[in-house]
Design an enzyme around this catalytic site. Structure first.
Site, PDB file in Angstrom:
ATOM      1  N   LYS A   1       0.808  -1.228   0.000  1.00  0.00           N
ATOM      2  CA  LYS A   1       0.000   0.000   0.000  1.00  0.00           C
ATOM      3  C   LYS A   1       0.836   1.270   0.000  1.00  0.00           C
ATOM      4  O   LYS A   1       0.429   2.295  -0.531  1.00  0.00           O
ATOM      5  CB  LYS A   1      -0.950   0.009   1.188  1.00  0.00           C
ATOM      6  CG  LYS A   1      -2.118  -0.951   1.014  1.00  0.00           C
ATOM      7  CD  LYS A   1      -3.193  -0.688   2.045  1.00  0.00           C
ATOM      8  CE  LYS A   1      -4.424  -1.534   1.793  1.00  0.00           C
ATOM      9  NZ  LYS A   1      -4.198  -2.968   2.084  1.00  0.00           N
TER      10      LYS A   1
ATOM     11  N   GLU B   1      -9.804   7.524   3.751  1.00  0.00           N
ATOM     12  CA  GLU B   1     -10.736   6.670   4.477  1.00  0.00           C
ATOM     13  C   GLU B   1     -10.054   5.324   4.659  1.00  0.00           C
ATOM     14  O   GLU B   1      -9.165   4.963   3.886  1.00  0.00           O
ATOM     15  CB  GLU B   1     -12.048   6.505   3.714  1.00  0.00           C
ATOM     16  CG  GLU B   1     -12.112   5.335   2.735  1.00  0.00           C
ATOM     17  CD  GLU B   1     -11.205   5.502   1.529  1.00  0.00           C
ATOM     18  OE1 GLU B   1     -10.993   6.649   1.101  1.00  0.00           O
ATOM     19  OE2 GLU B   1     -10.711   4.481   1.025  1.00  0.00           O
TER      20      GLU B   1
ATOM     21  N   SER C   1       1.505  -9.878  -1.259  1.00  0.00           N
ATOM     22  CA  SER C   1       1.138  -8.478  -1.010  1.00  0.00           C
ATOM     23  C   SER C   1       1.488  -7.957   0.372  1.00  0.00           C
ATOM     24  O   SER C   1       1.742  -6.773   0.540  1.00  0.00           O
ATOM     25  CB  SER C   1      -0.362  -8.278  -1.274  1.00  0.00           C
ATOM     26  OG  SER C   1      -1.133  -9.150  -0.482  1.00  0.00           O
TER      27      SER C   1
END
Ligand code: PLP
Length: 393
Positions: free
Chosen positions: A89, A111, A377
């Protein structure tokens, strides 16, 4: 035929920017600027330097020998779990904080559902000394206390969303409301390849460093840039988009997308969006989403917080309907078993999101000489309590 976004912001019939009129100036400014900013030398230089020295890139492409032997094929793991903050991320939040700076913004909103994107955003705001406000459903604030604490340590303000189901979609509504009220000084960092155009394309480009590295690393190890398959788990779809990016228009490379079946596709408790979804509009983009017959969004479910998003990015909706991507759904049980298996075979404890991608080998056969790259990931530290409860460790 290209599987990249077209000039109108669509992937096939999906994408676009379905936004309230009051949000138009913000999104339009970004749309007009994003490609030019990303191409500036000063932007590229700072982005690459931060990815190298702050995030720790390039991440290794690791040949998983024992895992490969077990399934009688060749499996490489792209180690995004070794990025700073423990997942892919941060590639996107680094890119977007630089975008915000270049656009002259001095306040960031975001968010978050499980809190992972909130932490990645708070991290880059601390790095740059920029004010950070994160909206989070009040139910999620209770469920994800450690990530709330992380965001606070990093200097972010966490604002509870108390309407509706008090989860991700309600936090998103609050963030959009904030952006409408602060159009000039604020940039909204979206955490996946979702939202109105240009977000899906911009986030995919920031994450595309993953497949850019895979090409170079595979050339070194296998003497060719192309694997036979590239595999990734899909929540909103950002780690997958990054892993596929430079292979999208190359038919020699198979694309495998793995979604969360939760307790089973037909159980009513699932997040297998492509299989169960119908075209609809969510967060400003036309895509496949899980909805009731009268078009209300259905609450998704998965044991992994990062995969329980009711929609999927428009790139993936197009990969699904066009048949370019092979979509596989994996249940909670299958994912948990695969996570334990990788830990024992390779000494790598994966995030439960990633465990879904690792679980495909039980039912999907590959040839002995196939070369498969799985995007690992994230790491499993954040999921330790779930693993402990599940396996009675
Ligand atoms: C957030 C997250 C995901 C899901 O998000 P995508 O946008 O689909 O990549 C997958 N894996 C990990 C480790 C995550 O933190």
């Amino acid at each position: 035929m290209s599987y990249h976004v077209n000039e109108n912001g669509y992937y096939g019939e999906f994408g676009g920017a379905y936004i309230p009129e009051m949000l138009y100036p913000n999104v339009e400014e970004l749309r007009q600027q994003y490609l030019a900013v990303m191409q500036e030398d000063s932007f590229q230089k700072e982005f690459k330097q931060l990815l190298k020295e702050y995030v720790g890139r390039p991440t290794p492409l690791y040949y998983a020998k024992r895992f490969s032997e077990k399934y009688n094929t060749n499996i490489y793991l792209k180690r995004e779990d070794l990025c700073h903050t423990g997942a892919h991320k941060v590639n996107n939040t680094i890119g977007q904080i630089l975008m915000a700076k270049h656009l002259g913004k001095n306040r960031i909103i975001a968010e978050t559902g499980a809190g992972q994107h909130g932490v990645a955003t708070a991290t880059v705001c601390a790095l740059m000394g920029i004010e950070c406000v994160v909206y989070m459903g009040s139910v999620d604030i209770e469920r994800q206390a450690p990530n709330v604490a992380r965001m606070k340590m990093l200097g972010a303000t966490v604002i509870p969303a108390t309407s509706g189901s008090k989860t991700l979609k309600d936090a998103t509504n609050e963030a959009i409301r904030d952006w409408i009220n602060n159009p000039t000084d604020t940039h909204y960092i979206i955490g996946s390849v979702v939202g109105p155009h240009p977000y899906p394309d911009m986030v995919a480009r920031f994450q595309s460093v993953i497949s850019e590295e895979i090409k170079t690393q595979l050339l070194e190890k296998e003497g060719k840039e192309n694997p036979d398959y590239v595999v990734a788990c899909v929540g909103g779809g950002s780690n997958a988009a990054g892993a596929y990016y430079h292979y999208l228009d190359n038919p020699d490379v198979g694309i495998i997308a793995v979604e969360a079946a939760g307790k089973g596709i037909k159980s009513g408790e699932s997040a297998a969006t492509s299989v169960l979804g119908k075209p609809g509009i969510i967060h400003g983009s036309k895509t496949l989403l899980m909805q009731t017959t009268d078009g209300q969004i259905t609450e998704p479910y998965s044991i992994s917080a990062g995969l329980d998003y009711p929609g999927v990015g428009p790139m993936h909706a197009h990969l699904y309907t066009s048949g370019r991507g092979e979509f596989i759904s994996i249940t909670d049980t299958e994912a948990m078993e695969a996570g334990l298996e990788l830990s024992k075979l390779e000494g790598i404890i994966p995030a439960i999101e990633t465990s879904h991608a690792l679980a495909i080998f039980k039912n999907r056969q590959f040839k002995k000489d196939d070369v498969i790259v799985i995007n690992l990931s994230g790491r499993g530290d954040k999921d330790l309590n779930t693993y402990i409860d599940y396996f009675n460790l």
